[in-house]
Design an enzyme around this catalytic site. Structure first.
Site, mmCIF file in Angstrom:
data_model
loop_
_atom_site.group_PDB
_atom_site.id
_atom_site.type_symbol
_atom_site.label_atom_id
_atom_site.label_comp_id
_atom_site.label_asym_id
_atom_site.label_seq_id
_atom_site.Cartn_x
_atom_site.Cartn_y
_atom_site.Cartn_z
ATOM 1 N N HIS A 55 -107.503 33.819 -2.548
ATOM 2 C CA HIS A 55 -107.571 32.699 -3.493
ATOM 3 C C HIS A 55 -106.907 31.439 -2.958
ATOM 4 O O HIS A 55 -106.970 30.389 -3.599
ATOM 5 C CB HIS A 55 -106.986 33.085 -4.857
ATOM 6 C CG HIS A 55 -105.494 33.204 -4.904
ATOM 7 N ND1 HIS A 55 -104.686 32.189 -5.309
ATOM 8 C CD2 HIS A 55 -104.682 34.227 -4.598
ATOM 9 C CE1 HIS A 55 -103.419 32.577 -5.268
ATOM 10 N NE2 HIS A 55 -103.387 33.815 -4.825
ATOM 11 N N CYS A 64 -87.168 24.509 -13.639
ATOM 12 C CA CYS A 64 -87.875 24.581 -14.902
ATOM 13 C C CYS A 64 -89.307 25.054 -14.735
ATOM 14 O O CYS A 64 -89.909 25.565 -15.656
ATOM 15 C CB CYS A 64 -87.894 23.206 -15.553
ATOM 16 S SG CYS A 64 -86.254 22.738 -16.053
ATOM 17 N N SER A 101 -104.338 36.042 1.569
ATOM 18 C CA SER A 101 -104.759 36.130 0.166
ATOM 19 C C SER A 101 -105.951 35.202 -0.034
ATOM 20 O O SER A 101 -105.860 34.001 0.243
ATOM 21 C CB SER A 101 -103.596 35.730 -0.745
ATOM 22 O OG SER A 101 -103.942 35.906 -2.087
ATOM 23 N N THR A 122 -110.247 52.489 -5.709
ATOM 24 C CA THR A 122 -111.627 52.080 -5.514
ATOM 25 C C THR A 122 -111.632 50.629 -5.043
ATOM 26 O O THR A 122 -110.990 49.775 -5.635
ATOM 27 C CB THR A 122 -112.411 52.228 -6.826
ATOM 28 O OG1 THR A 122 -112.314 53.595 -7.230
ATOM 29 C CG2 THR A 122 -113.875 51.848 -6.642
ATOM 30 N N GLY A 160 -101.993 38.674 -1.787
ATOM 31 C CA GLY A 160 -100.940 38.361 -0.834
ATOM 32 C C GLY A 160 -99.635 39.093 -1.123
ATOM 33 O O GLY A 160 -98.974 39.580 -0.204
ATOM 34 N N GLN A 211 -100.438 31.089 3.429
ATOM 35 C CA GLN A 211 -100.724 29.657 3.368
ATOM 36 C C GLN A 211 -101.547 29.166 4.560
ATOM 37 O O GLN A 211 -102.093 28.073 4.522
ATOM 38 C CB GLN A 211 -99.421 28.856 3.281
ATOM 39 C CG GLN A 211 -98.738 28.945 1.923
ATOM 40 C CD GLN A 211 -99.526 28.257 0.814
ATOM 41 O OE1 GLN A 211 -100.260 27.297 1.047
ATOM 42 N NE2 GLN A 211 -99.398 28.766 -0.397
HETATM 43 C C1 LIG Z 1 -108.444 60.106 -13.216
HETATM 44 C C2 LIG Z 1 -108.411 58.977 -12.255
HETATM 45 N N1 LIG Z 1 -107.233 58.405 -11.921
HETATM 46 C C3 LIG Z 1 -107.156 57.373 -11.081
HETATM 47 C C4 LIG Z 1 -108.285 56.844 -10.496
HETATM 48 C C5 LIG Z 1 -108.121 55.697 -9.558
HETATM 49 O O1 LIG Z 1 -108.600 54.501 -10.093
HETATM 50 P P1 LIG Z 1 -109.001 53.279 -9.132
HETATM 51 O O2 LIG Z 1 -110.088 53.767 -8.262
HETATM 52 O O3 LIG Z 1 -109.375 52.191 -10.037
HETATM 53 O O4 LIG Z 1 -107.792 52.963 -8.309
HETATM 54 C C6 LIG Z 1 -109.537 57.405 -10.808
HETATM 55 C C7 LIG Z 1 -110.811 56.935 -10.212
HETATM 56 O O5 LIG Z 1 -110.992 56.721 -9.036
HETATM 57 C C8 LIG Z 1 -109.600 58.494 -11.699
HETATM 58 O O6 LIG Z 1 -110.768 59.049 -12.030
HETATM 59 C C1 LIG Z 2 -96.570 32.171 1.309
HETATM 60 C C2 LIG Z 2 -97.081 33.003 0.197
HETATM 61 N N1 LIG Z 2 -96.917 34.343 0.245
HETATM 62 C C3 LIG Z 2 -97.383 35.151 -0.715
HETATM 63 C C4 LIG Z 2 -98.041 34.667 -1.808
HETATM 64 C C5 LIG Z 2 -98.531 35.629 -2.840
HETATM 65 O O1 LIG Z 2 -99.926 35.752 -2.844
HETATM 66 P P1 LIG Z 2 -100.683 36.317 -4.135
HETATM 67 O O2 LIG Z 2 -100.420 35.372 -5.226
HETATM 68 O O3 LIG Z 2 -102.103 36.393 -3.730
HETATM 69 O O4 LIG Z 2 -100.109 37.658 -4.436
HETATM 70 C C6 LIG Z 2 -98.227 33.260 -1.923
HETATM 71 C C7 LIG Z 2 -98.905 32.636 -3.069
HETATM 72 O O5 LIG Z 2 -98.686 32.871 -4.203
HETATM 73 C C8 LIG Z 2 -97.742 32.433 -0.889
HETATM 74 O O6 LIG Z 2 -97.915 31.114 -0.939
#
Ligand SMILES: Cc1ncc(COP(=O)(O)O)c(C=O)c1O
Ligand SMILES: Cc1ncc(COP(=O)(O)O)c(C=O)c1O
Lengths: 134, 393, 393, 134
Positions: free
Chosen positions: C201, C325, C199, C237, C71, C179
């Site tokens: 989760h 807090c 999001s 990826t 999110g 939400q």
């Molecule tokens: C050298 C290099 N940098 C960056 C990436 C990007 O990583 P990801 O696909 O996890 O975003 C890759 C692979 O795709 C890579 O081989």
């Molecule tokens: C209204 C709202 N926006 C954005 C987020 C951020 O989502 P995420 O924790 O998946 O990055 C949350 C929850 O944390 C949310 O409740």
């Protein structure tokens, strides 16, 4: 990604090869973008009797080459000139969009082969004319 | 069908022990680590344990480890973050011509926002020269970003030497270690880097989780603003399960790395030598020795990469190419071109990257299968007949 | 110990059917979707299927769905992406005073980069007024970002009305639906939004994966540059397993949403009424009816939130508070303050968010436990004795 | 997050309450940041005989209040003034870093109670002096 028809033509390409005594040869494409197609045609009575190709390129390039050589056999030159790259793609049940531009040039290669034939024919005719005039 | 996966540089399967470590964090231990009750503390503990493990393995402090959503995010964060946070000191960035697109395109983006970027050339093996780096540094240089090892040709760059130069000049130094993390020993002090990117799915961890190492004191503008997670440096509810998986995977990769690499190098050399032996007019790409243990990259003259890959796929073999057709762009691999390769040779490149589950039989199978494919495609290639009729002529 | 989880607004456990759908994509079906061989096609298919499902559920086209790392990333991408891509047309952004930090802090970042942001006030129920939105629009306004429902007090904002105004004025409109996705019906055309964040989760999917809906034609500068994934709009990826999980979770959430919400509302009202009955000097926060089905938010006068949460945790109850807090900051919830609440009342807020596994027994248990905790803490509170001695005096 | 000692003092706070006839009262904190502590002391012969507190605040605020009232009992006023917020945190086996600033003010409240006592004592003495002078 590719249709079944593309895969069939790629895996079992029709008409691969050269025609040593071709009436027309067309080359299209560009090694920079990775696709080069060469098409040979044999013409008789304004009709394409045979067509063969050689292609350096990806699946789409090979399949379109194969398909276009199939499509033109038996067609008149004018009919063959009607075949567009889009028509070839359609005959293959479509191509991925990013393949439409650089890998789908087989019809252009064919048209070049026809132009080549016609230029030669005109040249021969002129040569004959020229000969007759002498 | 028998399937042989030879594209471990693209991604790897999650190791069973890694998945097992992750599983509880999807269901029972599902708490949000920012919360103070039982479920939250449990999740928080899990990510802090993971952070400590990762830190220990790369010689860092736990507070220097930021968990991200993958290698691309780590690269983007390191580069944009350092650029935006330090632009008052200068707007010049140095990189190489063979970086991954996550670095390359990020540098292009910086150019669109008023930064100046120097793209250093490489030699024909793909090596960046530390001397060239030193020469490129200007008073307004704020960041150098050079990858640890290249994802296509496997060449390992002289990071420690470049790091020494960067440190002498007081310039931040980032390395994209996505291909080396889990594959080679990494120590951030020996490499003298301030920023280092990793991605779990390259070392038998899950996709969508990575690390950015940030040396203490390095000023970065966040890429993802929001909640106070990761000490306010990367907002978003932490991907607890995958963070646990990343740490587990890195730990497994670290254990027995030497033995695993010896085996990979043996397989790799068997494959390289076999290819050279069985396929005429084939060229090895990348540095002959300074290369990733599992990486084989060759150019098969006169034929194009995608058509090789499709034929290999018919035989159950998963491989990769620097051909334009496989990337969806019009240009072949910028890496191969930067190494001085002509376009048509670059289009004919084939990358085979070995992994833990590959065997000698796998190598022998591809050595058995590939020559026929090459022959078939060459018989179809106008370049091949041209070259050979010229040769005959 | 008996544990009762009442913090579903923070995160939710992954549903068993969701985890089951994800599992194959960690191990056997581990391919990189950008590759053309079998494993890659299989993975690609999985994410495209997921994209279609999500699109169908929210009334979008598949090409308008971008998968992100959660999110916060979706919010950052929508806001920074629209701001950077459209700054030539203007540098003014409108938001509300009750947004999540992923929106709020992103707006603050834009301010640091030369943008101007209007933070619209809310009424005492937390509602943004569409009229105020209309009045705030200027010729240089390029983006309006107002959340669909508030994560603390549960108030549901008049998004469709604001969307109509935004569209009339030709201003991009983003809503943070983190939400509401999976909790309420969402249709992007009815809401008239151009950008919408989700999001997984929050609706029984995995952490670390989200969606940004981007209406066709909406110009965005990428947040994560690099590879050509997600039609070049989000590099990296793809987190295939979690993308599959997100789609499955949204699908499950959609099925039987009405019945589930009826049940949640019954539980919620039982809880709210019970609290009002059993605890004197307690105030309901948020809109009385326009609120999320599972959200209960109250302020317990004279006591502080964290100490309530700790005591609830001793009894096995997981809950949340807008107290400073619990956030690690010095200020209590900006949401409660924006609704006009005094600081000490905001510090005493308690959020209880119900979910699918909660029962009437859970509600009764907290109603049994909380009054004693409140009594204990009030006996310790100087404010309580002051107020009551004043009352006596 | 919190040490066991903090949790113990939070869960079973010592010396909660007011001392109706206290010799000194100190109030510290700010409702804006969510922590307010009030400490009452009973002094005899320059020594703190009893201490009680009331606190509005988080776990750290309650635990530090409890701890400081335990620490001072029996100490002379000068000894009690030596007790710093940091010392209270240490006696609790430490506090999370973000709790050090706003929730760890119990020693300050204590010092204010001592000041209050001394001001009163001085006032009483002055009143006595003033009475004697008349
Ligand atoms: C050298 C290099 N940098 C960056 C990436 C990007 O990583 P990801 O696909 O996890 O975003 C890759 C692979 O795709 C890579 O081989
Ligand atoms: C209204 C709202 N926006 C954005 C987020 C951020 O989502 P995420 O924790 O998946 O990055 C949350 C929850 O944390 C949310 O409740």
């Amino acid at each position: 990604m590719y249709s079944e028809k593309v895969m069939d033509h790629f895996q079992n390409p029709r008409n691969v090869g050269e025609i040593p005594d071709a009436d027309g040869v067309g080359l299209e494409g560009n090694p920079v973008c990775g696709d080069v197609m060469q098409i040979w045609i044999k013409v008789k009575d304004d009709r394409i009797m045979d067509a063969k190709f050689k292609t350096f390129g990806c699946g789409a390039a090979i399949a379109t080459s194969s398909m276009v050589t199939e499509l033109v056999k038996g067609k008149t030159l004018d009919e063959a000139l009607q075949i567009s790259n889009a028509a070839v793609a359609q005959a293959l049940d479509g191509l991925p969009s990013h393949k439409m531009h650089c890998s789908n040039l087989a019809a252009d290669a064919l048209h070049k082969a026809i132009d080549d034939y016609r230029n030669k024919a005109r040249g021969d005719a002129q040569a004959k004319d020229a000969g007759a005039a002498n | 069908m028998k399937r042989i996966y030879l594209d471990h540089a693209a991604t790897t399967p999650v190791a069973p022990a890694v998945l097992e470590a992750m599983l509880p964090y999807f269901t029972e231990k599902f708490g949000n680590p920012s919360t103070l009750y039982f479920y939250g503390r449990e999740a928080k503990q899990a990510i802090e344990d993971a952070r400590e493990k990762v830190a220990a393995i790369i010689g860092a402090r736990p507070q220097e480890i930021i968990f991200t959503g993958g290698g691309s995010e780590s690269d983007n964060y390191a580069i944009k973050g350092a650029a935006f946070a330090n632009e008052a000191r200068g707007k010049h960035v140095i990189t190489s011509a063979v970086e991954h697109h996550a670095v390359f395109d990020t540098c292009k983006f910086l150019e669109s926002r008023g930064f100046e970027v120097t793209y250093l050339p490489v030699d024909e093996d793909g090596l960046v020269s530390p001397d060239e780096v030193a020469k490129a540094i200007r008073p307004d240089t704020i960041l150098i970003t050079i990858m640890h090892a290249n994802n296509e040709v496997g060449t390992i760059e002289p990071i420690a030497e470049i790091g020494r130069i960067a440190r002498e000049k007081g310039v931040y130094f980032h390395t994209d270690a996505v291909q080396t993390a889990g594959a080679l020993p990494i120590n951030v002090d020996e490499l003298k880097v301030d920023l280092l990117s990793m991605s779990a799915h390259k070392f038998y961890g899950p996709k969508g989780v990575g690390v950015l190492y940030v040396r203490r004191g390095t000023k970065l503008t966040p890429l993802i603003h929001g909640g106070g997670q990761e000490r306010k440096r990367r907002a978003g509810t932490e991907n607890v399960a995958e963070i646990v998986g990343l740490a587990k995977a890195l730990e497994l990769a670290q254990e027995g790395m030497t033995a695993r690499n010896e085996r990979l190098i043996r397989l790799r050399d068997r494959l390289m030598n076999g290819l050279l032996e069985k396929i005429p007019e084939l060229k090895l790409n990348g540095h002959p020795t300074r290369r990733l243990p599992g990486n084989v990259n060759v150019s098969v003259l006169y034929i194009e990469g995608e058509s090789m890959l499709l034929n290999l796929d018919f035989k159950g073999i998963a491989a990769s190419s620097g051909s334009a057709c496989t990337s969806g762009s019009l240009e072949p691999s910028h890496v191969l071109l930067a190494m001085g390769m002509p376009h048509e040779v670059a289009h004919g490149s084939l990358r085979l990257t070995l992994g833990n589950e590959n065997t000698e039989e796998d190598v022998d199978y591809i050595l058995e299968v590939l020559p026929g494919i090459v022959e078939k495609l060459r018989a179809m290639s106008p370049f091949y007949s041209q070259a050979h009729s010229q040769a005959r002529a």
